[in-house]
Design a protein around this motif. Structure first.
Motif, mmCIF file in Angstrom:
data_model
loop_
_atom_site.group_PDB
_atom_site.id
_atom_site.type_symbol
_atom_site.label_atom_id
_atom_site.label_comp_id
_atom_site.label_asym_id
_atom_site.label_seq_id
_atom_site.Cartn_x
_atom_site.Cartn_y
_atom_site.Cartn_z
ATOM 1 N N GLU A 50 41.059 -20.967 6.763
ATOM 2 C CA GLU A 50 41.750 -21.120 7.724
ATOM 3 C C GLU A 50 42.662 -22.490 7.798
ATOM 4 N N SER A 51 44.101 -22.222 7.787
ATOM 5 C CA SER A 51 44.947 -22.851 7.387
ATOM 6 C C SER A 51 45.431 -23.961 8.996
ATOM 7 N N ARG A 52 45.417 -25.080 8.853
ATOM 8 C CA ARG A 52 45.447 -25.844 9.802
ATOM 9 C C ARG A 52 46.044 -26.537 9.524
ATOM 10 N N ARG A 77 48.107 -31.233 7.164
ATOM 11 C CA ARG A 77 47.276 -29.748 6.816
ATOM 12 C C ARG A 77 46.145 -30.393 6.494
#
Length: 250
Positions: free
Chosen positions: A52-54, A60
């Motif tokens: 997941e990119s959060r 980031r």
């Protein structure tokens, strides 16, 4: 001169190669250090791995698994870009402890840090040999562990350490007083005018982190910072001459 080449300005391979050629051509006039981001290639690598990119506070979040993916993606891009620039060497923070850093807040961001030191002797040695250093935005801590760093602030730290001006190549033409009126593009702004624009609202949204990066570069010791578009071939030389983009000065 330090050039920060943003990931979003590299989406077109043809344009990326054109800008890389322009960077290489600058060697006849002045030494150039390039520092690049890599948002799109990082996103692609994370997606391939199901990570997941959060983002938190615009940074980031970087878990150990994400850190491995980010380093892999940036190293590949780094070598590709240095090859396109020509007479260049691709380097990361691990190389001779080129970029030293410290974590910001492990609980909040994971392995995200800020640059605290730059191996300027290595950069001067390469520049003296006519070689363009191309740096990826990773740093190492005192134990040699790698960390993810914001490319804009990392580039500002490098410019400050070298005492040189910096051009941020991004996906906008510069700072507008009345966006999108082209006649309102500011050729030059002082720090005070930037703060005025922030207060009055004509500097807002996605431009805020860009001007913050420019102000950080000035704070670190850069004499000036230029925000210019990397989406058009030929803009780099014009930006350096003061004929394109917005130059921000103390």
């Amino acid at each position: 001169m330090v050039i920060k080449y943003g990931g979003n300005a590299m989406k077109s391979p043809e344009l990326r190669r054109a800008v890389a050629r322009e960077i290489g051509e600058l060697r006849a006039e002045l030494g150039v250090v390039v520092l690049h981001g890599g948002g799109p290639v990082i996103e692609r690598e994370l997606k391939l791995r199901g990570i997941e990119s959060r983002f938190v506070d615009g940074l980031r979040c970087t878990s150990p698994a994400a850190m491995e993916a980010i380093e892999l993606a940036l190293c590949k891009l780094n070598k590709e870009l240095s090859g396109e620039v020509g007479e260049a060497v691709g380097l990361m923070g691990r190389d001779s402890r080129l970029l030293r850093g410290e974590l910001l807040d492990r609980e909040r961001y994971g392995r995200v840090g800020r640059v605290t030191g730059v191996n300027t002797a290595l950069l001067h040695a390469l520049l003296g040999a006519g070689i363009t250093p191309v740096l990826g935005c990773l740093a190492v801590d005192d134990g040699g562990e790698v960390m993810n760093v914001n490319a804009d602030t990392a580039a500002g730290a490098v410019a400050g350490a070298l005492g040189q001006g910096i051009v941020f190549l991004t996906d906008v033409d510069g700072v507008y007083r009345q966006f999108p009126d082209p006649a309102s593009l500011a050729a030059s702004l002082t720090r005070a005018e930037v703060e005025e624009g922030r207060a009055q609202g004509w500097i807002s949204g996605g431009m805020l982190p860009k001007v913050d990066a420019a102000l950080w570069a000035l704070e670190a010791g850069a004499p000036f910072a230029v925000i210019a578009s990397g989406m058009t071939a030929g803009v780099l030389a014009a930006a350096i001459r003061g004929e394109a983009g917005t130059r921000i000065v103390p």
